[in-house]
Design an enzyme around this catalytic site. Structure first.
Site, PDB file in Angstrom:
ATOM      1  N   LYS A 120     -28.785 -11.872 -30.913  1.00 42.13           N
ATOM      2  CA  LYS A 120     -27.409 -12.187 -31.342  1.00 42.13           C
ATOM      3  C   LYS A 120     -26.479 -11.471 -30.361  1.00 42.13           C
ATOM      4  CE  LYS A 120     -23.996 -11.210 -33.419  1.00 42.13           C
ATOM      5  NZ  LYS A 120     -22.704 -11.125 -32.706  1.00 42.13           N
ATOM      6  N   GLY A 130     -24.301  -0.848 -30.873  1.00 45.69           N
ATOM      7  CA  GLY A 130     -22.899  -1.131 -31.187  1.00 45.69           C
ATOM      8  C   GLY A 130     -22.232   0.082 -31.789  1.00 45.69           C
ATOM      9  N   ALA A 182     -19.666   2.180 -37.149  1.00 45.21           N
ATOM     10  CA  ALA A 182     -19.271   1.504 -38.387  1.00 45.21           C
ATOM     11  C   ALA A 182     -20.208   0.326 -38.648  1.00 45.21           C
ATOM     12  CB  ALA A 182     -17.827   1.020 -38.272  1.00 45.21           C
ATOM     13  N   GLU A 211     -28.614   2.202 -31.501  1.00 42.20           N
ATOM     14  CA  GLU A 211     -27.978   2.845 -30.338  1.00 42.20           C
ATOM     15  C   GLU A 211     -26.487   2.778 -30.591  1.00 42.20           C
ATOM     16  OE1 GLU A 211     -29.533   4.294 -27.951  1.00 42.20           O
ATOM     17  OE2 GLU A 211     -31.564   3.580 -28.287  1.00 42.20           O
ATOM     18  N   CYS A 230     -20.956   3.727 -23.934  1.00 43.97           N
ATOM     19  CA  CYS A 230     -21.310   4.646 -25.016  1.00 43.97           C
ATOM     20  C   CYS A 230     -21.540   6.038 -24.451  1.00 43.97           C
ATOM     21  CB  CYS A 230     -22.562   4.138 -25.703  1.00 43.97           C
ATOM     22  SG  CYS A 230     -23.844   3.706 -24.538  1.00 43.97           S
ATOM     23  N   GLU A 247     -14.610   8.579 -30.437  1.00 47.65           N
ATOM     24  CA  GLU A 247     -14.960   7.705 -29.314  1.00 47.65           C
ATOM     25  C   GLU A 247     -13.813   6.721 -29.090  1.00 47.65           C
ATOM     26  OE1 GLU A 247     -17.935   4.519 -29.773  1.00 47.65           O
ATOM     27  OE2 GLU A 247     -18.842   5.301 -27.951  1.00 47.65           O
TER      28      GLU A 247
END
Ligand code: NAD
Length: 507
Positions: free
Chosen positions: A198, A250, A253, A272, A306, A404
């Site tokens: 996806k 991702g 949240a 991750e 990230c 972040e």
């Protein structure tokens, strides 16, 4: 800027896959039956350049079924046979490099040099896992004697097999679309798992190449399936009964939602997630090198990493010098559309992400933070540009120090002793990455052992090799990608205990 106004020497417009070629299930392309088309936006202009029909809930179910049905054939192939397909993927990526570079420049806003690295890194992951797949054959069924130390030989032997977990849901973000997918798809296929990918709704187009490569390498139908769509399609995929493993990259949240979804069926899960990584510059560091590594760690990919080292901790004794060089570098950066061959930093990839960064800029102004460079959007250009930004002496409780941001925003603090630097580096909910720059590499390595992070660069910019490992401590996630750890994430160990003597048989 529209197509007609592109600069002389600019990249050729990318090839846009046909609209009926979006959903890939059971080895065939289908038109997406979902409701709302996904838009591919050029972040340099803010204009939509393609739309993609997303998958429907029914197509999620068909993809899950296809992956489940293909699993027994795929897992029973030898590792060497699977390796052949994986090499087909790396060859195919390299053969399409120009096309994929153009697509990422247009859809992600990546400067050409960065878009090229992405294709190379994705191809390298397939090559690496091809070798591991081939190697797996020799590791299957490895035997060893079983005995307790000091006790008589019980006449028993052990054997170990590495079994694929089953159809894997691979859910990825938009910042390094080809690479993040390669880091999941290559080890999943190598281990013998089938997959349903996806992609991010913002960067679907480049990811469709994996369907073409599956066709070209003759991958058995159903081994790879691709479902363009937004979050609801990801959630439906996690819930699909065909899926036996979830690998997600991702935000935290979304990661929490994926974890909750996977927990419904106790699915094995790799996460991750985000980071707020530190870079520590020690007092014996080379000033120029330190500033260069700090700049690359926060401005590469426009800071949308990230692993971005977004908190600079610099030793008091050299802080003024490092900051002066860093400021000069930041001011000199060419921020422009990737059509400008001199561009060092492009636009932010999505409008929403730029809006998020601008809220941090606003908060910094309201709270009176010391902004050394940037801190504003680029208003003279169309598109989603922001200035590369440096803040000094950010209070340690401030969101710019703690959260972040996922943009080219560096918070800088000075330290007077190393214990303090390590304590500040570790004072975060995250633990993904870190960097240390210092004149004595042995000392820097000893210090690295105290920093809580999954991947630490010492005196080097962020280069990632496929045989290393990727993943974080604390809220940065669960598990590791890359290296043998990446393969292990898609396998489970099966152990046999075998009686080696006839008399060990039950009387
Ligand atoms: P995101 O969490 O918004 O989306 C990631 C993917 O999840 C997308 O494909 C999205 O459609 C899908 N999704 C959304 N809701 C879902 C749901 N409920 N169930 C299942 N799937 C769902 O993240 P993003 O904005 O695309 O990416 C940025 C984030 O990714 C940052 O926080 C960054 O740190 C993180 N990231 C981490 C790594 C790493 O290796 N640790 C690498 C790249 C990005």
């Amino acid at each position: 800027m529209n197509d007609d106004m592109r600069r002389p020497g600019a990249a050729a417009p990318p090839t846009i896959p046909a609209r009926d070629k979006a959903v890939y299930i059971r080895g065939a392309w289908h038109t997406g039956c979902g409701d709302k088309p996904l838009e591919a936006v050029d972040p340099s202009s803010g204009k939509v350049f393609a739309d993609i029909a997303p998958a429907s809930a029914k197509q999620v179910s068909l993809a899950g079924q296809a992956a489940a049905e293909a699993f027994s054939e795929w897992r029973s192939l030898s590792g060497a046979a699977r390796a052949g397909h994986l090499r087909g993927f790396s060859d195919g990526l390299r053969a399409r490099k120009d096309e994929l570079v153009a697509l990422q420049m247009r859809n992600n806003g990546k400067p050409r040099s960065e878009a090229m690295i992405d294709v190379d890194d994705a191809a390298a992951a397939f090559d690496y896992y091809a070798a591991l797949a081939a190697d797996l054959d020799g590791r299957q069924g490895g035997g060893f004697m079983l005995a307790d130390p000091g006790l008589a030989d019980p006449g028993l032997a052990g054997r170990t097999y590495f079994e694929p977990l089953g159809p894997a849901a691979l859910i990825v973000p938009w910042n390094f679309p080809l690479v993040t997918t390669a880091w999941k798809l290559a080890p999943a296929l190598a281990a013998g798992c089938t997959a349903v990918l996806k992609p991010s709704e913002f960067t679907t187009l480049a990811e469709l190449v994996y369907g073409d490569l599956a066709d070209e390498t003759g991958l058995p139908a159903g081994v790879l399936n691709i479902l363009p769509g937004a979050g609801a399609i990801g959630a439906a995929l996690v819930a699909d009964p065909g899926i036996a493993k979830v690998s997600f990259t991702g935000s935290n949240a979304t990661g929490r939602q994926v974890m909750a979804g996977a927990s419904e069926r106790t699915l094995p899960l790799s996460l991750e997630l985000g980071g707020k990584s530190p870079i520590i510059v020690l007092d014996d560091a080379d000033v120029e090198k330190a500033a260069e590594i700090a700049a690359a760690g926060i401005f590469f990919n426009c800071g949308q990493m990230c692993s971005a080292t977004s908190r600079l901790l610099v030793a008091d004794s050299i802080a003024d010098d490092v900051i002066a060089v860093l400021r000069a570098k930041t001011r000199r950066m060419v921020v422009d559309s990737p059509d400008n061959p001199h561009a060092e930093m492009g636009p932010i990839t999505t409008e929403a992400q730029r809006a998020k960064i601008l809220t941090y800029f606003l908060k910094a102004r309201v709270d009176g933070l010391k902004c050394l460079e940037g801190g504003v959007a680029r208003t003279e250009a169309d598109g989603f540009f922001v200035e590369p930004t440096l803040y000094l002496d950010v209070p340690f409780h401030h969101p710019i120090w703690r959260e972040e941001i996922f943009g080219p925003v560096l918070a800088i603090a000075r330290f007077s002793d190393e214990a303090e630097a390590v304590a500040l580096a570790n004072d975060t909910e995250f633990g993904l990455a870190a960097a240390i720059v210092g004149g004595d590499p042995d000392h820097a390595q000893r210090l690295a052992r105290q920093v809580v992070a999954g991947h630490i660069w010492i005196n080097t910019p962020q280069i990632i090799f496929p045989n290393t490992s990727w993943g974080g401590f604390k809220a940065s996630g669960i598990g590791r990608e890359l290296g043998p750890h990446g393969l292990a994430a898609y396998s489970a160990v099966k152990h046999l205990t075998v009686a080696t003597r006839q008399e060990a048989k039950h009387a």
